[in-house]
Design a protein around this motif. Structure first.
Motif, PDB file in Angstrom:
ATOM      1  N   ASP A  64      16.463  14.910  -3.021  1.00 41.29           N
ATOM      2  CA  ASP A  64      15.105  14.849  -2.429  1.00 41.29           C
ATOM      3  C   ASP A  64      14.787  14.139  -1.417  1.00 41.29           C
ATOM      4  N   GLU A  65      14.410  14.633  -0.117  1.00 42.42           N
ATOM      5  CA  GLU A  65      14.233  14.079   0.783  1.00 42.42           C
ATOM      6  C   GLU A  65      12.892  14.132   1.206  1.00 42.42           C
ATOM      7  N   VAL A  66      12.226  12.772   0.992  1.00 42.90           N
ATOM      8  CA  VAL A  66      10.755  12.789   1.401  1.00 42.90           C
ATOM      9  C   VAL A  66      10.706  11.754   2.209  1.00 42.90           C
ATOM     10  N   ASN A  67      10.040  12.113   3.561  1.00 41.75           N
ATOM     11  CA  ASN A  67       9.955  11.289   4.590  1.00 41.75           C
ATOM     12  C   ASN A  67       8.273  11.260   4.421  1.00 41.75           C
ATOM     13  N   GLU A  68       8.055   9.739   4.089  1.00 45.31           N
ATOM     14  CA  GLU A  68       6.449   9.773   4.014  1.00 45.31           C
ATOM     15  C   GLU A  68       5.952   8.534   4.935  1.00 45.31           C
ATOM     16  N   LYS A  69       5.169   8.693   5.599  1.00 47.73           N
ATOM     17  CA  LYS A  69       4.511   7.469   6.376  1.00 47.73           C
ATOM     18  C   LYS A  69       3.520   6.993   5.707  1.00 47.73           C
ATOM     19  N   ILE A  70       3.470   5.824   5.142  1.00 48.70           N
ATOM     20  CA  ILE A  70       2.304   5.295   4.345  1.00 48.70           C
ATOM     21  C   ILE A  70       1.315   4.220   5.476  1.00 48.70           C
ATOM     22  N   THR A  71       0.328   4.238   5.348  1.00 47.30           N
ATOM     23  CA  THR A  71      -0.587   3.727   6.233  1.00 47.30           C
ATOM     24  C   THR A  71      -1.771   3.180   5.435  1.00 47.30           C
ATOM     25  N   PHE A  72      -2.099   1.811   5.758  1.00 50.39           N
ATOM     26  CA  PHE A  72      -3.389   1.065   5.054  1.00 50.39           C
ATOM     27  C   PHE A  72      -4.314   1.074   5.925  1.00 50.39           C
ATOM     28  N   ALA A  73      -5.528   1.302   5.335  1.00 51.99           N
ATOM     29  CA  ALA A  73      -6.702   1.164   6.004  1.00 51.99           C
ATOM     30  C   ALA A  73      -7.157  -0.522   5.719  1.00 51.99           C
ATOM     31  N   GLU A  74      -8.248  -0.732   6.483  1.00 48.62           N
ATOM     32  CA  GLU A  74      -8.835  -2.290   6.167  1.00 48.62           C
ATOM     33  C   GLU A  74      -9.266  -2.204   4.888  1.00 48.62           C
ATOM     34  N   ASP A  75      -9.926  -1.263   4.242  1.00 49.05           N
ATOM     35  CA  ASP A  75     -10.558  -0.941   2.922  1.00 49.05           C
ATOM     36  C   ASP A  75      -9.343  -1.406   1.753  1.00 49.05           C
ATOM     37  N   ASP A  76      -8.186  -1.213   2.221  1.00 53.78           N
ATOM     38  CA  ASP A  76      -6.971  -1.291   1.176  1.00 53.78           C
ATOM     39  C   ASP A  76      -6.546  -2.895   1.088  1.00 53.78           C
ATOM     40  N   MET A  77      -7.025  -3.625   1.992  1.00 54.24           N
ATOM     41  CA  MET A  77      -6.870  -5.208   1.769  1.00 54.24           C
ATOM     42  C   MET A  77      -7.698  -5.868   0.780  1.00 54.24           C
ATOM     43  N   PHE A  78      -7.275  -6.879   0.505  1.00 57.05           N
ATOM     44  CA  PHE A  78      -7.663  -7.887  -0.289  1.00 57.05           C
ATOM     45  C   PHE A  78      -7.517  -9.249   0.156  1.00 57.05           C
ATOM     46  N   GLU A  79      -8.426 -10.089   0.479  1.00 54.20           N
ATOM     47  CA  GLU A  79      -8.202 -11.336   1.051  1.00 54.20           C
ATOM     48  C   GLU A  79      -8.698 -12.516   0.328  1.00 54.20           C
ATOM     49  N   THR A  80      -8.194 -13.727   0.053  1.00 51.49           N
ATOM     50  CA  THR A  80      -8.664 -14.875  -0.875  1.00 51.49           C
ATOM     51  C   THR A  80      -8.093 -16.186   0.045  1.00 51.49           C
ATOM     52  N   ASP A  81      -9.239 -16.921  -0.080  1.00 50.72           N
ATOM     53  CA  ASP A  81      -8.707 -18.383   0.533  1.00 50.72           C
ATOM     54  C   ASP A  81      -8.715 -19.081  -0.803  1.00 50.72           C
ATOM     55  N   ASP A  82      -7.734 -20.199  -0.639  1.00 48.03           N
ATOM     56  CA  ASP A  82      -7.313 -21.439  -1.692  1.00 48.03           C
ATOM     57  C   ASP A  82      -7.620 -22.529  -1.027  1.00 48.03           C
ATOM     58  N   GLU A  83      -8.797 -23.171  -0.973  1.00 51.81           N
ATOM     59  CA  GLU A  83      -9.013 -24.323  -0.228  1.00 51.81           C
ATOM     60  C   GLU A  83      -8.139 -25.471  -0.757  1.00 51.81           C
ATOM     61  N   ASP A  84      -7.848 -25.505  -2.074  1.00 53.64           N
ATOM     62  CA  ASP A  84      -7.194 -26.645  -2.699  1.00 53.64           C
ATOM     63  C   ASP A  84      -5.651 -26.756  -1.988  1.00 53.64           C
ATOM     64  N   LEU A  85      -5.021 -25.532  -1.990  1.00 59.15           N
ATOM     65  CA  LEU A  85      -3.710 -25.531  -1.463  1.00 59.15           C
ATOM     66  C   LEU A  85      -3.614 -25.219   0.169  1.00 59.15           C
ATOM     67  N   GLY A  86      -4.828 -24.920   0.696  1.00 58.16           N
ATOM     68  CA  GLY A  86      -4.930 -24.694   2.250  1.00 58.16           C
ATOM     69  C   GLY A  86      -4.335 -23.459   2.557  1.00 58.16           C
ATOM     70  N   TYR A  87      -4.358 -22.366   1.913  1.00 55.93           N
ATOM     71  CA  TYR A  87      -3.877 -21.185   2.579  1.00 55.93           C
ATOM     72  C   TYR A  87      -4.881 -20.080   2.491  1.00 55.93           C
ATOM     73  N   HIS A  88      -4.648 -18.929   3.483  1.00 57.45           N
ATOM     74  CA  HIS A  88      -5.336 -17.600   3.432  1.00 57.45           C
ATOM     75  C   HIS A  88      -4.553 -16.660   2.914  1.00 57.45           C
ATOM     76  N   PHE A  89      -4.880 -15.748   1.700  1.00 58.51           N
ATOM     77  CA  PHE A  89      -3.926 -14.936   1.225  1.00 58.51           C
ATOM     78  C   PHE A  89      -4.440 -13.361   1.455  1.00 58.51           C
ATOM     79  N   LYS A  90      -3.518 -12.510   2.090  1.00 63.61           N
ATOM     80  CA  LYS A  90      -4.012 -11.271   2.109  1.00 63.61           C
ATOM     81  C   LYS A  90      -3.035 -10.386   1.376  1.00 63.61           C
ATOM     82  N   TRP A  91      -3.615  -9.632   0.444  1.00 61.10           N
ATOM     83  CA  TRP A  91      -2.814  -8.530  -0.368  1.00 61.10           C
ATOM     84  C   TRP A  91      -2.998  -7.165   0.359  1.00 61.10           C
TER      85      TRP A  91
END
Length: 99
Positions: A64-91
């Motif tokens: 099975d040859e499946v050529n898919e192009k997967i794109t993500f919209a802004e709504d597909d993102m989850f962001e969080t900040d960890d002030e104790d460790l000092g990073y910004h994480f984006k899912w």
């Protein structure tokens, strides 16, 4: 799966007519036409012979040859900040942290 359509595509990629393919496989042009129109099914041995002439094998033909192009919209993102460790994480996938 429509075997006939795949056989036709492979034959045309090799720039063969139905008659040329039939001659190389020692089959009739009518049989090749029936295969390509899904009016009949070949035996495994016949299919192997045809695929050999077309430069492929059973495994590759049925893969099975499946050529898919997967794109993500802004709504597909989850962001969080960890002030104790000092990073910004984006899912990239929503709710992926649950899995």
């Amino acid at each position: 799966m429509e075997i006939g359509e795949k056989l036709r595509r492979l034959r045309k990629e090799k720039q063969l007519t139905q008659e040329e393919l039939a001659n190389r496989c020692e089959l009739s042009k009518g049989f090749i036409s029936q295969l390509e129109n899904d009016l009949t099914s070949p035996s495994i041995a016949t299919l192997i012979d045809i695929l050999e002439i077309l430069g492929t094998n059973l495994r590759d033909f049925f893969a099975d040859e499946v050529n898919e192009k997967i794109t993500f919209a802004e709504d597909d993102m989850f962001e969080t900040d960890d002030e104790d460790l000092g990073y910004h994480f984006k899912w990239l996938v929503p709710n992926s942290q649950k899995y």
